[in-house]
Scaffold this motif. Structure first.
Motif, PDB file in Angstrom:
ATOM      1  N   PHE A 147      26.181  54.091  38.183  1.00 48.88           N
ATOM      2  CA  PHE A 147      26.375  52.645  38.096  1.00 48.88           C
ATOM      3  C   PHE A 147      27.515  52.282  37.152  1.00 48.88           C
ATOM      4  CE2 PHE A 147      25.536  48.346  36.570  1.00 48.88           C
ATOM      5  CZ  PHE A 147      25.475  47.686  37.786  1.00 48.88           C
ATOM      6  N   ASN A 148      27.700  53.046  36.090  1.00 46.94           N
ATOM      7  CA  ASN A 148      28.796  52.759  35.160  1.00 46.94           C
ATOM      8  C   ASN A 148      30.145  52.810  35.859  1.00 46.94           C
ATOM      9  OD1 ASN A 148      27.234  52.276  32.914  1.00 46.94           O
ATOM     10  ND2 ASN A 148      27.318  54.385  32.168  1.00 46.94           N
ATOM     11  N   TRP A 151      30.398  49.556  37.752  1.00 44.31           N
ATOM     12  CA  TRP A 151      30.590  48.444  36.817  1.00 44.31           C
ATOM     13  C   TRP A 151      32.017  48.426  36.269  1.00 44.31           C
ATOM     14  CZ3 TRP A 151      27.752  44.258  35.664  1.00 44.31           C
ATOM     15  CH2 TRP A 151      28.020  43.559  34.477  1.00 44.31           C
ATOM     16  N   ASN A 152      32.528  49.599  35.942  1.00 52.55           N
ATOM     17  CA  ASN A 152      33.861  49.681  35.348  1.00 52.55           C
ATOM     18  C   ASN A 152      34.976  49.324  36.322  1.00 52.55           C
ATOM     19  OD1 ASN A 152      32.810  50.480  32.884  1.00 52.55           O
ATOM     20  ND2 ASN A 152      32.952  52.662  33.356  1.00 52.55           N
ATOM     21  N   LEU A 154      34.774  46.817  38.524  1.00 46.84           N
ATOM     22  CA  LEU A 154      34.701  45.408  38.905  1.00 46.84           C
ATOM     23  C   LEU A 154      35.798  44.609  38.208  1.00 46.84           C
ATOM     24  CD1 LEU A 154      30.835  44.800  38.721  1.00 46.84           C
ATOM     25  CD2 LEU A 154      32.216  45.485  40.698  1.00 46.84           C
ATOM     26  N   LYS A 157      33.194  41.372  35.079  1.00 40.65           N
ATOM     27  CA  LYS A 157      31.860  41.915  34.810  1.00 40.65           C
ATOM     28  C   LYS A 157      30.955  40.769  34.370  1.00 40.65           C
ATOM     29  CE  LYS A 157      34.003  46.274  33.576  1.00 40.65           C
ATOM     30  NZ  LYS A 157      35.283  45.831  34.167  1.00 40.65           N
ATOM     31  N   LYS A 161      24.281  43.527  32.953  1.00 38.85           N
ATOM     32  CA  LYS A 161      24.535  44.836  33.553  1.00 38.85           C
ATOM     33  C   LYS A 161      23.223  45.527  33.915  1.00 38.85           C
ATOM     34  CE  LYS A 161      26.722  49.295  32.566  1.00 38.85           C
ATOM     35  NZ  LYS A 161      27.464  50.101  31.558  1.00 38.85           N
ATOM     36  N   ALA A 164      21.769  43.993  37.028  1.00 36.75           N
ATOM     37  CA  ALA A 164      22.619  44.368  38.162  1.00 36.75           C
ATOM     38  C   ALA A 164      22.333  45.801  38.604  1.00 36.75           C
ATOM     39  CB  ALA A 164      24.087  44.216  37.784  1.00 36.75           C
ATOM     40  N   GLU A 165      22.131  46.689  37.637  1.00 35.17           N
ATOM     41  CA  GLU A 165      21.847  48.083  37.976  1.00 35.17           C
ATOM     42  C   GLU A 165      20.512  48.206  38.709  1.00 35.17           C
ATOM     43  OE1 GLU A 165      21.616  52.523  35.919  1.00 35.17           O
ATOM     44  OE2 GLU A 165      21.890  50.746  34.665  1.00 35.17           O
ATOM     45  N   PHE A 200      27.059  39.519  38.959  1.00 34.56           N
ATOM     46  CA  PHE A 200      27.015  40.673  39.862  1.00 34.56           C
ATOM     47  C   PHE A 200      25.586  40.937  40.344  1.00 34.56           C
ATOM     48  CE2 PHE A 200      27.633  45.461  40.452  1.00 34.56           C
ATOM     49  CZ  PHE A 200      28.227  45.298  41.689  1.00 34.56           C
TER      50      PHE A 200
END
Length: 270
Positions: A147-148, A151-152, A154, A157, A161, A164-165, A200
């Motif tokens: 997931f990181n 996320w990175n 996007l 953000k 987080k 969203a995960e 997100f």
């Protein structure tokens, strides 16, 4: 054919039920009973063999050739089989002894284990499909690594987080992570101010990767953006969903209604 979910090594043992259910048994009968239950458990739902000699050996009774003790022990073995077990066909079509309560608890445990195995399989399949966006795709990659990386990548953000995960792992398996990243970033590119980008987590929860986005179409003339007469048509899907944007004016919405592109209810809701 037995599956991994058939192997249930733990035996439910309710102490109070055992005490009340065996208080009229002799120590030898209780010993026979617990031995039979234990062997029935490790046989994974197949039941105990319908063979008195085999059962006597399972219960660690004396050799049948030792007639002095064999008759007494055989009576106790028969008594436990008759009072605590039933004889019926197992899944292989063979007569076998089953303790009804133990068998019911075994089936419940097997179903629960099967559900866990299926959930793990689905989860692992999803992780495998998302390995294309993970920098290192070894088995040691954690869920956070997957997931990181999303996320990175996007553009904005927005929102929690963590939430969203959690929502991400609920996405159907056939939706690839690269699609999620691409679609969300495309949405980000349509707004001039990040505050108009949905969180997100919300975007994922609403499955908005499926929606059709308006395409920016700018004609440059002396550094000024020219608005074409039919620009409003690109925002119809937004108005229908009740979504707002700085580029959508009330005149546009009225024009949509007059041309039948949106309903009267959608116009009033706007």
């Amino acid at each position: 054919m037995k599956s991994a979910s058939d192997n249930i090594p733990a035996l439910y043992f309710y102490v109070e039920s055992w005490i009340t259910g065996t208080q009229d048994l002799t120590p030898q009968q209780r010993g026979i009973y617990i031995q039979l239950l234990s062997h029935a458990q490790v046989r994974n739902g197949r039941g105990l063999p319908n063979d008195i000699v085999k059962l006597s050996r399972l219960c660690l009774l004396c050799n049948p050739d030792d007639l002095d003790n064999w008759e007494e022990q055989k009576k106790d073995l028969y008594f436990i089989l008759k009072s605590k077990f039933i004889l019926k066909k197992n899944e292989e079509g063979v007569d076998a002894y089953f303790n009804e309560r133990q068998q019911k608890e075994y089936e419940i445990a097997r179903k629960k284990k099967d559900q866990v195995l299926q959930a793990n399989k689905k989860y692992n399949n999803k992780r495998a499909k998302n390995n294309d966006i993970v920098t290192t795709s070894s088995d040691s990659d954690s869920d956070n690594d997957i997931f990181n990386n999303i996320w990175n990548k996007l553009t904005y953000k927005r929102g929690s987080k963590k939430v969203a995960e959690a929502n991400f792992w609920k996405i159907p398996e056939d939706i690839k992570s690269e699609t999620i990243i691409k679609k969300y970033n495309e949405l980000c590119s349509t707004v001039d101010d990040p505050k108009f980008v949905p969180h997100f987590a919300t975007w994922i929860n609403q499955a908005r990767w499926e929606e059709e986005l308006p395409v920016k179409n700018e004609d440059e003339y002396s550094g000024m953006r020219l608005i074409k007469d039919d620009d409003y048509k690109k925002w119809v899907s937004w108005v229908k969903r009740g979504r707002r944007h700085l580029s959508i004016s009330d005149d546009m919405v009225l024009k949509m209604k007059n041309e039948g592109l949106i309903t009267e209810e959608e116009y009033k809701a706007w």
